[in-house]
Scaffold this motif. Structure first.
Motif, PDB file in Angstrom:
ATOM      1  N   LYS A  19       7.149   0.402  -0.288  1.00  0.00           N
ATOM      2  CA  LYS A  19       7.037   0.459   1.168  1.00  0.00           C
ATOM      3  C   LYS A  19       6.416  -0.839   1.681  1.00  0.00           C
ATOM      4  O   LYS A  19       5.515  -1.385   1.063  1.00  0.00           O
ATOM      5  CB  LYS A  19       6.152   1.626   1.597  1.00  0.00           C
ATOM      6  CG  LYS A  19       6.778   2.973   1.408  1.00  0.00           C
ATOM      7  CD  LYS A  19       5.845   4.046   1.948  1.00  0.00           C
ATOM      8  CE  LYS A  19       6.464   5.406   1.775  1.00  0.00           C
ATOM      9  NZ  LYS A  19       5.578   6.452   2.303  1.00  0.00           N
ATOM     10  N   ASP A  27       4.015  -3.274   3.855  1.00  0.00           N
ATOM     11  CA  ASP A  27       2.627  -3.188   4.275  1.00  0.00           C
ATOM     12  C   ASP A  27       2.495  -3.911   5.606  1.00  0.00           C
ATOM     13  O   ASP A  27       3.079  -4.979   5.791  1.00  0.00           O
ATOM     14  CB  ASP A  27       1.733  -3.856   3.211  1.00  0.00           C
ATOM     15  CG  ASP A  27       0.261  -3.667   3.500  1.00  0.00           C
ATOM     16  OD1 ASP A  27      -0.250  -4.325   4.441  1.00  0.00           O
ATOM     17  OD2 ASP A  27      -0.387  -2.881   2.797  1.00  0.00           O
ATOM     18  N   ALA A  28       1.738  -3.331   6.517  1.00  0.00           N
ATOM     19  CA  ALA A  28       1.583  -3.935   7.852  1.00  0.00           C
ATOM     20  C   ALA A  28       0.827  -5.261   7.805  1.00  0.00           C
ATOM     21  O   ALA A  28       1.002  -6.108   8.673  1.00  0.00           O
ATOM     22  CB  ALA A  28       0.863  -2.959   8.783  1.00  0.00           C
ATOM     23  N   ARG A  29      -0.007  -5.460   6.777  1.00  0.00           N
ATOM     24  CA  ARG A  29      -0.838  -6.665   6.715  1.00  0.00           C
ATOM     25  C   ARG A  29      -0.167  -7.825   6.005  1.00  0.00           C
ATOM     26  O   ARG A  29      -0.473  -8.977   6.281  1.00  0.00           O
ATOM     27  CB  ARG A  29      -2.155  -6.380   5.996  1.00  0.00           C
ATOM     28  CG  ARG A  29      -3.001  -5.304   6.641  1.00  0.00           C
ATOM     29  CD  ARG A  29      -4.137  -4.907   5.726  1.00  0.00           C
ATOM     30  NE  ARG A  29      -3.563  -4.387   4.470  1.00  0.00           N
ATOM     31  CZ  ARG A  29      -4.243  -4.161   3.366  1.00  0.00           C
ATOM     32  NH1 ARG A  29      -5.516  -4.445   3.316  1.00  0.00           N
ATOM     33  NH2 ARG A  29      -3.663  -3.690   2.281  1.00  0.00           N
ATOM     34  N   GLU A  53       3.330  -9.733   3.899  1.00  0.00           N
ATOM     35  CA  GLU A  53       4.737  -9.870   3.529  1.00  0.00           C
ATOM     36  C   GLU A  53       4.727 -10.334   2.081  1.00  0.00           C
ATOM     37  O   GLU A  53       3.979 -11.241   1.716  1.00  0.00           O
ATOM     38  CB  GLU A  53       5.429 -10.911   4.409  1.00  0.00           C
ATOM     39  CG  GLU A  53       6.863 -11.144   4.021  1.00  0.00           C
ATOM     40  CD  GLU A  53       7.496 -12.310   4.774  1.00  0.00           C
ATOM     41  OE1 GLU A  53       8.474 -12.872   4.244  1.00  0.00           O
ATOM     42  OE2 GLU A  53       7.003 -12.673   5.866  1.00  0.00           O
ATOM     43  N   ARG A  54       5.554  -9.714   1.252  1.00  0.00           N
ATOM     44  CA  ARG A  54       5.581 -10.059  -0.170  1.00  0.00           C
ATOM     45  C   ARG A  54       6.805 -10.897  -0.486  1.00  0.00           C
ATOM     46  O   ARG A  54       7.912 -10.574  -0.063  1.00  0.00           O
ATOM     47  CB  ARG A  54       5.598  -8.780  -1.010  1.00  0.00           C
ATOM     48  CG  ARG A  54       5.610  -9.057  -2.492  1.00  0.00           C
ATOM     49  CD  ARG A  54       5.542  -7.781  -3.295  1.00  0.00           C
ATOM     50  NE  ARG A  54       5.576  -8.074  -4.717  1.00  0.00           N
ATOM     51  CZ  ARG A  54       5.569  -7.158  -5.650  1.00  0.00           C
ATOM     52  NH1 ARG A  54       5.506  -5.878  -5.330  1.00  0.00           N
ATOM     53  NH2 ARG A  54       5.615  -7.510  -6.915  1.00  0.00           N
ATOM     54  N   THR A 103       0.205 -13.607   5.097  1.00  0.00           N
ATOM     55  CA  THR A 103      -0.420 -12.891   6.197  1.00  0.00           C
ATOM     56  C   THR A 103      -0.810 -13.883   7.288  1.00  0.00           C
ATOM     57  O   THR A 103      -0.736 -15.104   7.076  1.00  0.00           O
ATOM     58  CB  THR A 103      -1.651 -12.087   5.720  1.00  0.00           C
ATOM     59  OG1 THR A 103      -2.057 -11.174   6.747  1.00  0.00           O
ATOM     60  CG2 THR A 103      -2.812 -12.994   5.334  1.00  0.00           C
ATOM     61  N   LEU A 108      -5.867  -7.845  -1.063  1.00  0.00           N
ATOM     62  CA  LEU A 108      -5.564  -6.530  -1.613  1.00  0.00           C
ATOM     63  C   LEU A 108      -6.820  -5.742  -1.963  1.00  0.00           C
ATOM     64  O   LEU A 108      -6.824  -4.513  -1.905  1.00  0.00           O
ATOM     65  CB  LEU A 108      -4.694  -6.667  -2.871  1.00  0.00           C
ATOM     66  CG  LEU A 108      -3.269  -7.151  -2.638  1.00  0.00           C
ATOM     67  CD1 LEU A 108      -2.559  -7.352  -3.971  1.00  0.00           C
ATOM     68  CD2 LEU A 108      -2.501  -6.165  -1.767  1.00  0.00           C
TER      69      LEU A 108
END
Length: 136
Positions: A33, A35-37, A39-40, A47, A67
């Protein structure tokens, strides 16, 4: 099912009960999923953080989420909007080598002050006049 550190979308995880034959194996396809904080991108994370105008101009510190915890990022004087900083070892664990971590790239978004007092407006007008006299 144990999910190994560093797994990404599309990774396959083999599940087999003790004593089961290879025909009784099951493969799970992972979907991570967002994450709002962060980008991977591979093992690296990206961020953004806001920095007050005065800190961008004069230097300062901003709090950056990682993290595991929040860390202080030193902002050097005259930091431009959109400048990125690399925090080595603050990204995702590498699949199969969880002790090896990617980087966290932090982009600074300079926050312009709002609801200025009349004195603050006056100081900005003085600064504007000074900058107009000393063009670079």
């Amino acid at each position: 099912v144990k999910i190994p550190p560093g797994v990404d979308t599309g990774s396959r995880i083999r599940v087999r009960a003790d004593g089961a034959s290879p025909e009784e194996e099951l493969y799970l396809i992972v979907s991570v999923k967002p994450d709002a904080r962060f980008e991977r991108r591979g093992d690296d994370l990206y961020t953004q953080v806001e920095a007050p105008l005065v800190d961008a101009v004069l230097g300062g510190e901003v709090e950056v989420p990682t993290l595991k915890e929040k860390v202080a990022l030193k902002i050097p004087p005259e930091t431009q909007n959109g400048r990125s900083f690399r925090l080595s070892g603050k990204g995702m664990p590498h699949l199969g080598k969880p002790e090896t971590l990617g980087s966290l790239y932090v982009t600074v978004q300079v926050r312009i002050p709002s609801q200025l007092t009349e004195r603050e407006r006056e100081l900005f007008r003085e600064l504007k006049a000074l900058r107009g006299q000393h063009k670079e």
